[in-house]
Design an enzyme around this catalytic site. Sequence first.
Site, PDB file in Angstrom:
ATOM      1  N   GLU A 111       0.693  -1.145  -0.013  1.00 11.96           N
ATOM      2  CA  GLU A 111      -0.083  -0.184   0.103  1.00 11.96           C
ATOM      3  C   GLU A 111       0.926   1.301   0.023  1.00 11.96           C
ATOM      4  O   GLU A 111       0.554   2.053  -0.699  1.00 11.96           O
ATOM      5  CB  GLU A 111      -0.861   0.126   1.260  1.00 11.96           C
ATOM      6  CG  GLU A 111      -1.852  -1.198   1.183  1.00 11.96           C
ATOM      7  CD  GLU A 111      -1.308  -2.260   2.034  1.00 11.96           C
ATOM      8  OE1 GLU A 111      -0.030  -2.550   1.943  1.00 11.96           O
ATOM      9  OE2 GLU A 111      -2.014  -2.866   3.368  1.00 11.96           O
ATOM     10  N   CYS A 168      -2.382  -4.356   7.305  1.00 15.73           N
ATOM     11  CA  CYS A 168      -2.010  -4.678   8.661  1.00 15.73           C
ATOM     12  C   CYS A 168      -2.432  -3.968   9.604  1.00 15.73           C
ATOM     13  O   CYS A 168      -2.696  -2.704   9.330  1.00 15.73           O
ATOM     14  CB  CYS A 168      -0.498  -4.853   8.562  1.00 15.73           C
ATOM     15  SG  CYS A 168       0.328  -3.231   8.350  1.00 15.73           S
TER      16      CYS A 168
END
Length: 604
Positions: A111, A168
């Site tokens: 990301e 995450c």
Amino acid sequence: MMSAESTRAGEAATAVTPAVPSAAPAGDDFANRAARCVQEQYRRLGKNGKPQDAKEWTLLAGVVEARRQPAGVGSSDAIELRTVALGTGTRCLGHSQVRPFGDLILDSHAEIVARRGLLRYLYTKIERAVVHGDTSVFRNPADLKARGARLVVSDNISYHLFISHPPCGDASISVTSDAEELAAIRQKRKRKLADDEGGTDACAAGTGLSGGGAGGSSQSALHVAALGGEAATPTLTPGPAVGAAANPDLRRTGARCAAGEPSDPQMPGLAYHRVGVLRTKPGRGVPTRSMCCSDKIARWTVVGVQGALLSHFVEPIFLRSIVVGGPADPQTCFRALVGRVARCTVPLEAPGYGGGGGGGGDDGGAGTPRVLHATEPFEHSQQWMLARAAEVAAPSVSSSAPGPTSAPKVTANGKSISWVADGGPVLGGTPGGGRAVAGAAGAAAGAHDACAGRELASLEVSCDGKRSGAARKRVSAAFRCQLCKALLFARFARVCQLLASSDDSGAVAAAAAAAAAVGPGGSNAAVAGAEAAAAGFNGSENGELRWRLLCSPDLRYGAAKARALEYASMSAALRDQCFARWVGNASEGCEQFTLSDAVNGVVQ
């Protein structure tokens, strides 16, 4: 000189994602179209940096540019989708590996790599707007040059983030009742999450697996229950459908609670994690100071994806949707990525955030993206590679002697791929010379142009924060990644230089002297204040002088960020109201390098 490896990479990157026409975005249909758009570009890239079949896995993220085309007679608007940046990766450097020169990429999660690629793409579009008056992305290119007004993304363009797996941190913590997934979670618990990645930051490694890759399709809404007490942090309880199953459990994350946040209870079942707390990435055995991806994406929904440096040139740019694949629960992701920061209010010092950001496209208000779930599977995800490993191992198991067999095991790929559409610098000058920048600033720009050939490559493979092939224990300017802070700072200075059309070497020299007088140990605010006082500049007057000061070779990276006053005010409001325990790298001196350091490279 480019290596043979990077030359092949650049040639492989010439295939650019074609525009994919579709109807106006609507829920799952748009989510899967965006996922396919990114994955098709990923498949066009060569094998370099990709996981080994049935042995490794990785994560994929990409930024999709959606362009609304005018409706024809008797038809609705059509949306063309194009991938403008993508990244892969699961690694993050520990705090002991941090260097103060901006030449390493500390966080190589997919990301973060994709978002940095978007920054590089936007720099190119800004340069084209300044040099050629290009309006392909920004609607008011003449205003930046003539009046110093910031560029605004055209109303028919919006940006969307696709992630192949829940980010995450907080977005990865959700309830599951799938039997196969529960078995995988409990097997990981027995191993204490001590897998062979050695703490490879658990964007996916610490979570359960979805059977088949679609994930999340049978999940229900999650109920949040407070643990009690003033400082209590909520845990999760199952919704009606999940609660009907026996012994539901949590998908887990390896991200650790940030310093000062309540710690995870780590009790069996649903009480293992707290939700809503800030977390840092675990790193490979060494703790990091990098916030987890869920926290960073949540921050982008408030301050914009453009960052501090680009805020000098553009109005805030917000993602219109966040598309998550794999075992994702959209409601969990919305809570983690949007809901946690929904109460943040805009301070008076940041009026540019009050009316919404750039990218006027689809549904939803500025700064409030839709969170969608894509069922399109990713071929190099952990679950797919586990299935491939089992398939490959099946013939050998059937032909061997009977007895217990171990489950197939795959590891996280240690490399990171970054690809940027049209990411190279625009060559050429501005009317009136464009390069009339005094002394060392001009020399710095010349040095930047000298390495422009390498920067034109749109594909790059990195490992441990350096370009693939770099010596493990040595960092040189030649092995800096195109997305590192130093080279992005050089791109920032180039835009400032294109905007500085008149010469005022005395003011530039005074500003540089003031910055030097503060010394390398001074704070970013002190540096910015000394420079402004020396030049009589308050950040909003005398546009040409403003741009010239921002490309001074002695300007430090942190000072350039501090001068983006509205962005700094919005960031401070977010910290005060929602993210009080945010951990940053600035305190370790990571933002004190100068533009001259960034352009020339510092080898130590």
